[in-house]
Design a protein around this motif. Structure first.
Motif, short mmCIF file in Angstrom:
data_model
loop_
_atom_site.label_atom_id
_atom_site.label_comp_id
_atom_site.label_asym_id
_atom_site.label_seq_id
_atom_site.Cartn_x
_atom_site.Cartn_y
_atom_site.Cartn_z
N SER A 224 0.91 -1.06 -0.15
CA SER A 224 -0.17 0.11 -0.07
C SER A 224 0.91 1.33 -0.14
O SER A 224 0.20 2.44 -0.04
CB SER A 224 -0.96 -0.03 1.16
N LYS A 228 -1.32 2.73 -6.05
CA LYS A 228 -2.06 1.57 -6.62
C LYS A 228 -2.11 1.22 -8.37
O LYS A 228 -2.39 0.33 -8.48
CB LYS A 228 -3.57 1.65 -5.90
N PHE A 243 -3.46 -6.46 -0.76
CA PHE A 243 -2.53 -5.76 -0.11
C PHE A 243 -2.02 -5.91 1.14
O PHE A 243 -2.90 -6.13 1.88
CB PHE A 243 -3.03 -4.02 -0.37
#
Length: 379
Positions: A224, A228, A243
Motif C-alpha cells: 500500500s 495503486k 495488499f
C-alpha cells in the motif's frame, strides 16, 4: 542513551523497527534520531526526521534522485553533529550509508552496521573503507559474516536472520481466501518487488507468463505504500491483487514467482516452491555484470552454494521462459526445493537477530562510555 539510526527503503524500515523495539526493552531511557519509514516511526512512538520512502531507487535510477539524495545526506550530516548520539547505527542501504559513515568516523562517532554492504557480491575492494569507518558489523547471513572475517574485519558477528522468527511467529489468517474473495483453485503468488521501478518492469512480464495457467488463480502481493496504479497492468480474469498480506499469501500459495531479495528467503521459510526473477535497466545490468563476483542472486541459492531455485534474470525473463520454468517447478522440481528448505533452516539457526544486535549495541555503548569516563578521571 542516544541512538542515531539511518536506513532507506521498505526492507530497512522493517529491520529498523524491530531493532528499535528491542533496544527500548533494554534501554528504557533510549532516545532516537532516525531516517526511516512508518514502521520505525511506530516503534519509536515519534516521527522519523527523514522519510526513507523518498530514498528508494533501483540501480542507476539513483541518477534521477541524485540531487535529492545529496541534500538528504547533507541534512543527515548536519543533524548528526547537532544530535551528538552515543552511537550511529546504519542499516543496509550501503551507497548512502557508507558516505555518511565516512563523515561520522571523521567526527569521532561510534558506528555500527546492521545488515552490512554486500561486499561478497561485488568483491572485497570496499573492505578497507569498512575497516576504517565501522567499529562493528552485525550480519544476518552466515556466509557473509565468514566472508568479512576472512577479509580481515574481525569485529563481524552473525546474529541470526530476522526472517526466521518473523515467519515462525506469524499467525496465519484462516480467513485469508474468504476475506479477499478468492476461490478454491490453487494459488500462484506473484511478488514483483517493493520499489516502484521493480514493479513497473517485472509485474507485466510475470503476469503475462503465468496467466496461461488458468487452473490456478494468480494473486499479486501489493504494497500500500506504492501507488495503486502500478498494479493495474493486466487484464486476465484469474489475477487479483491483495495488499499488505504477503505472509498469508505465501502460506496459502502452491508456488511463487518472486522478485529477488529477502522475499525469496521468506518463501523458503514458508516451504513455498519458487522461481526467482529480476529485471532492471539495460545499462544497470551491463554495469552490474562487470562488477559482480557471484553466479546467482537468490538468497536460497547463495545459502546452499548451488542453484536449487531457478532464476530468470534480465533478458532471460520473458513470458515464454517463465511459462516453461513454472511448468517444470510445478511438475518436476518442487520436492527438490522443499528438501533444501529444511537445510536452510539449520544454516540460519534460531538466534533472534534484532535482540542479539540490540544487546550487543547497548552493552558496547555502556563499555565505551565507561572507558571514556575512566580516561577522563585518570587525566
Amino acid at each position: 542513551m542516544r541512538y542515531y539510526i539511518v536506513t532507506g527503503e521498505h526492507s530497512g524500515d522493517i529491520h529498523g523497527a524491530d531493532l528499535i523495539t528491542e533496544i527500548k526493552k533494554i534501554d528504557h531511557q533510549a532516545h532516537f534520531w532516525s531516517c526511516g519509514g512508518p514502521l520505525m516511526q511506530k516503534a519509536m512512538g515519534a516521527p522519523c526526521m527523514v522519510n526513507a520512502t523518498e530514498m528508494a531507487y533501483m540501480g542507476l535510477d539513483f541518477l534521477k534522485k541524485f540531487y535529492k539524495l545529496w541534500k538528504l545526506l547533507e541534512y543527515c550530516k548536519q543533524s548528526l553533529i547537532e544530535y551528538r548520539p552515543n552511537v550511529v547505527i546504519l542499516i543496509d542501504y550501503s551507497g548512502f550509508n557508507m558516505r555518511l559513515a565516512s563523515f561520522a568516523q571523521h567526527n569521532g562517532f561510534q558506528i555500527y552496521y546492521y545488515i552490512p554492504p554486500k561486499i561478497w557480491a561485488h568483491g572485497a575492494k570496499r573492505i578497507e573503507r569498512i575497516k576504517r569507518d565501522i567499529q562493528k558489523v552485525f550480519s544476518t547471513l552466515p556466509f557473509e559474516a565468514a566472508y568479512y572475517r576472512e577479509h580481515g574485519f574481525l569485529n563481524t558477528y552473525y546474529v541470526g536472520n530476522p526472517l526466521v522468527k518473523k515467519v515462525s511467529s506469524h499467525i496465519i489468517n484462516p480467513l485469508f481466501k474468504k476475506e479477499n474473495a478468492l476461490d478454491q483453485r490453487p494459488i500462484i503468488a506473484l511478488l514483483p518487488g517493493s520499489r516502484i521501478d521493480e514493479v513497473r518492469r517485472i509485474l507485466p512480464i510475470i503476469t503475462a507468463g503465468a496467466a496461461h495457467f488458468t487452473s490456478y488463480q494468480l494473486i499479486v502481493a501489493g504494497l500500500s505504500h506504492l501507488p495503486k496504479g502500478l498494479y493495474q497492468t493486466f487484464n486476465a480474469t484469474n489475477i487479483k491483487v491483495v495488499f499488505d498480506q504477503t505472509y498469508d499469501l505465501l502460506a496459502a500459495a502452491q508456488v511463487g514467482i518472486i522478485a529477488s531479495g529477502t522475499a525469496s528467503l521468506e518463501a523458503a521459510l514458508f516451504n513455498l516452491p519458487q522461481i526467482v526473477v529480476y529485471k532492471t535497466s539495460p545499462l544497470t545490468h551491463f554495469i552490474y555484470k562487470r562488477i559482480t563476483t557471484i553466479d546467482c542472486i537468490s538468497l536460497v541459492n547463495l545459502l546452499v552454494g548451488k542453484i536449487v531455485v531457478p532464476e530468470l534474470i534480465q533478458h532471460e525473463l520473458t513470458p515464454q521462459n517463465l511459462r516453461k520454468t513454472l511448468t517444470m517447478v510445478l511438475h518436476e522440481t518442487c520436492n527438490q526445493q522443499l528438501s533444501i528448505y529444511h537445510h536452510i533452516r539449520n544454516i540460519l539457526g534460531k538466534e533472534e537477530a534484532p535482540l542479539q544486535t540490540a544487546k550487543s549495541i547497548v552493552e558496547s555503548i555502556k563499555t565505551h562510555i565507561s572507558v571514556n569516563h575512566k580516561k577522563g578521571t585518570d587525566a
